[in-house]
Design a protein around this motif. Sequence first.
Motif, PDB file in Angstrom:
ATOM      1  N   ALA A 146       0.674  -1.284  -0.032  1.00  0.00           N
ATOM      2  CA  ALA A 146      -0.190  -0.050   0.187  1.00  0.00           C
ATOM      3  C   ALA A 146       0.865   1.299   0.192  1.00  0.00           C
ATOM      4  N   GLY A 147       2.073   1.125   0.409  1.00  0.00           N
ATOM      5  CA  GLY A 147       3.072   2.307   0.448  1.00  0.00           C
ATOM      6  C   GLY A 147       4.094   2.146  -0.564  1.00  0.00           C
ATOM      7  N   SER A 148       4.021   1.176  -1.342  1.00  0.00           N
ATOM      8  CA  SER A 148       5.209   0.917  -2.543  1.00  0.00           C
ATOM      9  C   SER A 148       4.861   0.519  -3.632  1.00  0.00           C
ATOM     10  N   TRP A 149       4.833  -0.813  -4.126  1.00  0.00           N
ATOM     11  CA  TRP A 149       4.518  -1.241  -5.558  1.00  0.00           C
ATOM     12  C   TRP A 149       3.213  -0.838  -5.633  1.00  0.00           C
ATOM     13  N   ALA A 150       2.060  -1.307  -4.826  1.00  0.00           N
ATOM     14  CA  ALA A 150       0.704  -1.236  -5.245  1.00  0.00           C
ATOM     15  C   ALA A 150       0.399   0.200  -5.591  1.00  0.00           C
ATOM     16  N   ALA A 151       0.807   1.144  -4.821  1.00  0.00           N
ATOM     17  CA  ALA A 151       0.998   2.520  -4.996  1.00  0.00           C
ATOM     18  C   ALA A 151       1.344   3.082  -6.276  1.00  0.00           C
ATOM     19  N   ARG A 152       2.491   2.490  -6.421  1.00  0.00           N
ATOM     20  CA  ARG A 152       3.255   2.877  -7.955  1.00  0.00           C
ATOM     21  C   ARG A 152       2.427   2.588  -9.057  1.00  0.00           C
ATOM     22  N   SER A 153       1.973   1.240  -8.845  1.00  0.00           N
ATOM     23  CA  SER A 153       0.958   0.625  -9.916  1.00  0.00           C
ATOM     24  C   SER A 153      -0.162   1.544 -10.089  1.00  0.00           C
ATOM     25  N   TYR A 154      -0.715   1.995  -9.093  1.00  0.00           N
ATOM     26  CA  TYR A 154      -2.008   2.634  -9.130  1.00  0.00           C
ATOM     27  C   TYR A 154      -1.874   4.067  -9.806  1.00  0.00           C
ATOM     28  N   PHE A 155      -0.638   4.674  -9.518  1.00  0.00           N
ATOM     29  CA  PHE A 155      -0.477   5.961 -10.076  1.00  0.00           C
ATOM     30  C   PHE A 155       0.212   5.829 -11.571  1.00  0.00           C
ATOM     31  N   GLY A 156       0.255   4.783 -11.931  1.00  0.00           N
ATOM     32  CA  GLY A 156       0.696   4.352 -13.370  1.00  0.00           C
ATOM     33  C   GLY A 156       2.429   4.607 -13.510  1.00  0.00           C
ATOM     34  N   LEU A 157       2.972   4.090 -12.542  1.00  0.00           N
ATOM     35  CA  LEU A 157       4.375   4.322 -12.126  1.00  0.00           C
ATOM     36  C   LEU A 157       4.961   2.672 -12.422  1.00  0.00           C
ATOM     37  N   PRO A 158       6.054   2.616 -13.092  1.00  0.00           N
ATOM     38  CA  PRO A 158       6.680   0.986 -13.164  1.00  0.00           C
ATOM     39  C   PRO A 158       7.282   0.533 -11.919  1.00  0.00           C
ATOM     40  N   GLY A 159       7.223  -0.499 -11.753  1.00  0.00           N
ATOM     41  CA  GLY A 159       7.757  -1.380 -10.494  1.00  0.00           C
ATOM     42  C   GLY A 159       9.097  -1.615 -11.071  1.00  0.00           C
ATOM     43  N   LEU A 160       9.781  -2.650 -10.565  1.00  0.00           N
ATOM     44  CA  LEU A 160      11.121  -3.140 -10.925  1.00  0.00           C
ATOM     45  C   LEU A 160      11.026  -4.078 -12.146  1.00  0.00           C
ATOM     46  N   THR A 161      10.949  -3.420 -13.335  1.00  0.00           N
ATOM     47  CA  THR A 161      10.930  -3.680 -14.564  1.00  0.00           C
ATOM     48  C   THR A 161      12.218  -3.217 -15.558  1.00  0.00           C
ATOM     49  N   GLN A 162      12.277  -3.803 -16.430  1.00  0.00           N
ATOM     50  CA  GLN A 162      13.304  -3.447 -17.462  1.00  0.00           C
ATOM     51  C   GLN A 162      13.176  -2.136 -17.881  1.00  0.00           C
ATOM     52  N   GLY A 163      14.512  -1.265 -17.528  1.00  0.00           N
ATOM     53  CA  GLY A 163      14.202   0.056 -18.309  1.00  0.00           C
ATOM     54  C   GLY A 163      13.301   1.082 -17.346  1.00  0.00           C
ATOM     55  N   ALA A 164      12.767   0.649 -16.200  1.00  0.00           N
ATOM     56  CA  ALA A 164      11.964   1.625 -15.324  1.00  0.00           C
ATOM     57  C   ALA A 164      13.264   2.240 -14.553  1.00  0.00           C
ATOM     58  N   PRO A 165      12.702   3.436 -13.801  1.00  0.00           N
ATOM     59  CA  PRO A 165      13.600   4.186 -13.049  1.00  0.00           C
ATOM     60  C   PRO A 165      14.016   3.309 -11.632  1.00  0.00           C
ATOM     61  N   ALA A 166      15.097   3.136 -11.284  1.00  0.00           N
ATOM     62  CA  ALA A 166      15.876   2.410 -10.199  1.00  0.00           C
ATOM     63  C   ALA A 166      15.345   3.185  -9.035  1.00  0.00           C
ATOM     64  N   ASP A 167      13.989   2.821  -8.472  1.00  0.00           N
ATOM     65  CA  ASP A 167      13.666   3.268  -7.164  1.00  0.00           C
ATOM     66  C   ASP A 167      13.546   2.203  -6.276  1.00  0.00           C
ATOM     67  N   VAL A 168      14.426   2.166  -5.370  1.00  0.00           N
ATOM     68  CA  VAL A 168      14.417   1.053  -4.411  1.00  0.00           C
ATOM     69  C   VAL A 168      14.751   1.532  -3.050  1.00  0.00           C
ATOM     70  N   VAL A 169      14.352   0.724  -2.053  1.00  0.00           N
ATOM     71  CA  VAL A 169      14.766   0.932  -0.504  1.00  0.00           C
ATOM     72  C   VAL A 169      15.130  -0.522  -0.246  1.00  0.00           C
ATOM     73  N   ILE A 170      16.162  -0.605   0.365  1.00  0.00           N
ATOM     74  CA  ILE A 170      16.827  -1.586   0.657  1.00  0.00           C
ATOM     75  C   ILE A 170      16.978  -1.704   2.514  1.00  0.00           C
ATOM     76  N   TYR A 171      16.660  -2.930   2.936  1.00  0.00           N
ATOM     77  CA  TYR A 171      16.716  -3.300   4.193  1.00  0.00           C
ATOM     78  C   TYR A 171      17.556  -4.445   4.619  1.00  0.00           C
ATOM     79  N   ASP A 172      18.135  -4.543   5.896  1.00  0.00           N
ATOM     80  CA  ASP A 172      19.020  -5.647   6.546  1.00  0.00           C
ATOM     81  C   ASP A 172      18.199  -6.981   6.271  1.00  0.00           C
ATOM     82  N   SER A 173      16.842  -6.848   6.590  1.00  0.00           N
ATOM     83  CA  SER A 173      16.086  -8.052   6.831  1.00  0.00           C
ATOM     84  C   SER A 173      14.982  -7.964   6.046  1.00  0.00           C
ATOM     85  N   ASP A 174      13.962  -8.879   5.850  1.00  0.00           N
ATOM     86  CA  ASP A 174      12.768  -8.622   5.011  1.00  0.00           C
ATOM     87  C   ASP A 174      11.703  -7.994   6.074  1.00  0.00           C
TER      88      ASP A 174
END
Length: 199
Positions: A146-174
């Motif tokens: 709800a605060g990341s990939w579903a929101a991006r999809s709702y607003f028409g922004l690409p997710g982690l796909t080839q050629g998409a902007p590299a917008d990533v948040v990285i954590y030490d654990s899941d």
Amino acid sequence: MPGDEPIPADVLTAVTEAVHDAGRRLAVHCQHAVGGAAAAAGVDSVEHGMCLDPGLLAQMAAQGTALRPTLAAIAADVPHVRGGPEGARKDWYLAGATIHGQLAAAAAEAGVTILAGTDTRPHGRVTGEIRALAAAGLRPHDAIAAGSWAARSYFGLPGLTQGAPADVVIYDSDPRSDLSQLDSPRAVILRGQLKHRLS
């Protein structure tokens, strides 16, 4: 607020159609059952949605109307309202706020797109909303979406796909296993540029 004159359903429908004809989206704030007229009119998202008729959830899911329940903000006001003066405002707020989490969970179960939003200041506290969604009954995976990939999809922004902007948040654990991880990302990459790194 109690006693406020609702916007007539035919006006909501006309506005929704005009906005859609212009190729835009319409978000409507509502915190009363009469606000369900906005969902029935086919708006694109309902903000807050407190006191929304659960009978509208299937229609919202079918037409793609999202719900941004702002659970954390609404719950934070409950103690203040409980301690306030008696009256219609108190009755309305407590009646809606105390079951708002159940409504959000029912909406997710019905297939409504849930978006994480805070409607509070300072900005940047969306992680608290994600945790509130999970506490209300959404799976951690769906609350994070709800605060990341579903929101991006709702607003028409690409997710982690080839050629998409590299917008990533990285954590030490899941973070799905420990939602407190959301407050301490190891790194944030925005459009391919490193913007934050935990030292």
